[in-house]
Structure formats: C-alpha cells, structure tokens
Design an enzyme around this catalytic site. Structure first.
Site: not given
Ligand code: PEP
Length: 249
Positions: A9, A96, A172, A233-234
């Site tokens: 994502n 989010e 995050g 995410g990151g």
């Molecule tokens: C996300 O936003 O779906 C997520 C899992 O982010 P991160 O991997 O950065 O925690």
C-alpha cells in the site's frame, strides 16, 4: 484453496515518475514469486502502473473508491472508473480511511457491495486500536467490524473478499503484533467465518496481516498457519525490502 498474497500500500507516496521507477526496479529482480504480488499506488498513478506491469504477474489495486455509481461527488472515484483502466482490486476500510476520513463499517458495507457488483475483489482492512487490546476487547472489536461490514454478504461473494487484519497500534509505528498474536487473531477470524458461512468459505479466504511487516519479521509471521500474507505500508516503498518480504514465502 486460499492463496498467499503480499500487497504494497503506497498510500500518498510516489509521483508518477517515481511509480514507474519503483515498479521497474522491483520487476527487474522479481523471480517467480510464491505468492500474488499487489501494488496499490495513488489514484492518479493507477493507469500508469497498469501499463507498466503489463506482461508481469503483478496486480494493481486502488486504495479506496466511492460507494456511488457516479454523480456529484467532487474529488471521488467510482468503481467503473477503476475497472475501465484495468484495476479490479480495491483496498477498503484501511485504518487511515477510518480515522481521518470517518469511514464507518456501515459506509464500508456500501462500498464493499458496490465493488462486488462491479466484480471487483476487495481487500477489506480492519483491526483494533491499542486501547481495545489493553482492555482485552480486541476480539470483540474485530468481530463487530466484520459482522457490520461483511456478514450480510452471500456465501458466493466471499470468492472476491480478502481480509487484512491490521491492528491499528502496529501500523506505521514500528510495533508489530508478535507472530503468535497474529496467528491467534487470524484463527479467531477464520473460526468466526466458519461459524457464519461454513468451513469451505473459511478455508478459502486469504487473511493477510498488516502492521510494520519488515524483511526481518516477515518469514516468521508468514509461517503461521492462518496468516496468508501481508499488507505492507512503509516497507513496500523500498524495492529491496519489499522483495525480501515477497521472498519470505
Ligand atoms: C498499512 O498501512 O497498511 C501498513 C501495514 O503500514 P506499515 O507496514 O507501514 O505498518
């Protein structure tokens, strides 16, 4: 049989130029993966991403969509706008979206129904907040998120549902649910679905874990029997990190 999936994502990151560069960097090194690989760039970069990955076994997904078929909804995107450019998978209910854009389970139920009507596949995100876990209320919260948004679906609809359990406190933040915590919740979810829809649906639905998955913890998390992959995410923004996570399968 359910499939393993690793989905990135990209949130509100990457320009159009950067999207092409990152996809090319990843595709150059992606061997035949043991899982489906999905990227969800921002709306304006979707068509470019679809064109860039053509001929590769990569799926491009949207991060959101509107529940209406179309109309006076300034700034929004309808399902047929996505399918028309070859985007047939959509992430709905990301924490989010819930936190900053006030998306409720009732609204998400509408969005899911619209997506399914357009034969889209939904990656449905849900998960408890830190206070829920501290109050030992996390199973309840997760159960009601699923009941309120998904449990009016018909059995056949589940062929187009992927679940993404994402404890909000782990997104995050660098905090990760332990592999045992992830497995415990994934098993709870699968058993809940089995109770409502039967074992065939429960056994076939992919349940992804999301929340600070990184190259150094992916293998252990993915090794759990009810964890069928990750929503990342990151770490999906760096080619080498994302590839290492894909290769954890
Ligand atoms: C996300 O936003 O779906 C997520 C899992 O982010 P991160 O991997 O950065 O925690």
């Amino acid at each position: 049989m359910r499939k393993n999936i690793v989905a990135g994502n990209w949130k509100m990151h990457k320009t159009n130029t950067e999207t092409v560069a990152l996809l090319n960097e990843i595709m150059a090194q992606l061997k035949t993966p043991n899982c489906e690989v999905i990227f969800a760039p921002t709306f304006v970069n979707l068509k470019t991403a679809v064109d860039t990955v053509k001929g590769h076994h990569i799926t491009v997904a949207a991060q959101n969509m509107h529940q209406a078929e179309g109309g006076a909804f300034t700034g929004e995107i309808a399902a047929n706008m996505l399918t028309d450019i070859g985007v047939n998978t959509v992430i709905l209910g990301h924490s989010e979206r819930r936190a900053y854009f006030h998306e409720t389970d009732a609204l998400l139920e509408n969005k899911v129904n619209t997506a399914l009507k357009h034969n889209m596949r939904v990656i449905f995100c849900f998960g408890e907040e830190l206070k829920d876990r501290q109050n030992n209320n996390h199973f309840n919260v997760v159960e009601y998120q699923l009941r309120d948004a998904l449990f009016a679906l018909e059995k056949k609809d589940w062929a187009n549902i992927v679940l993404a359990y994402e404890p909000v406190w782990a997104i995050g933040t660098g905090e990760t649910a332990t592999p045992e915590q992830a497995q415990e919740m994934h098993l709870f979810i699968r058993e809940l679905i089995a109770k409502v829809y039967g074992n065939d649906v429960a056994d076939n639905v992919s349940i992804l874990y999301g929340g600070s998955v990184k190259p150094d913890n992916a293998k252990e998390i993915f090794s759990k029997p009810d964890v069928d992959g990750g929503l990342i995410g990151g770490a999906s923004l760096k080619a080498n990190d994302f590839l290492a996570i894909v290769n954890a399968f």
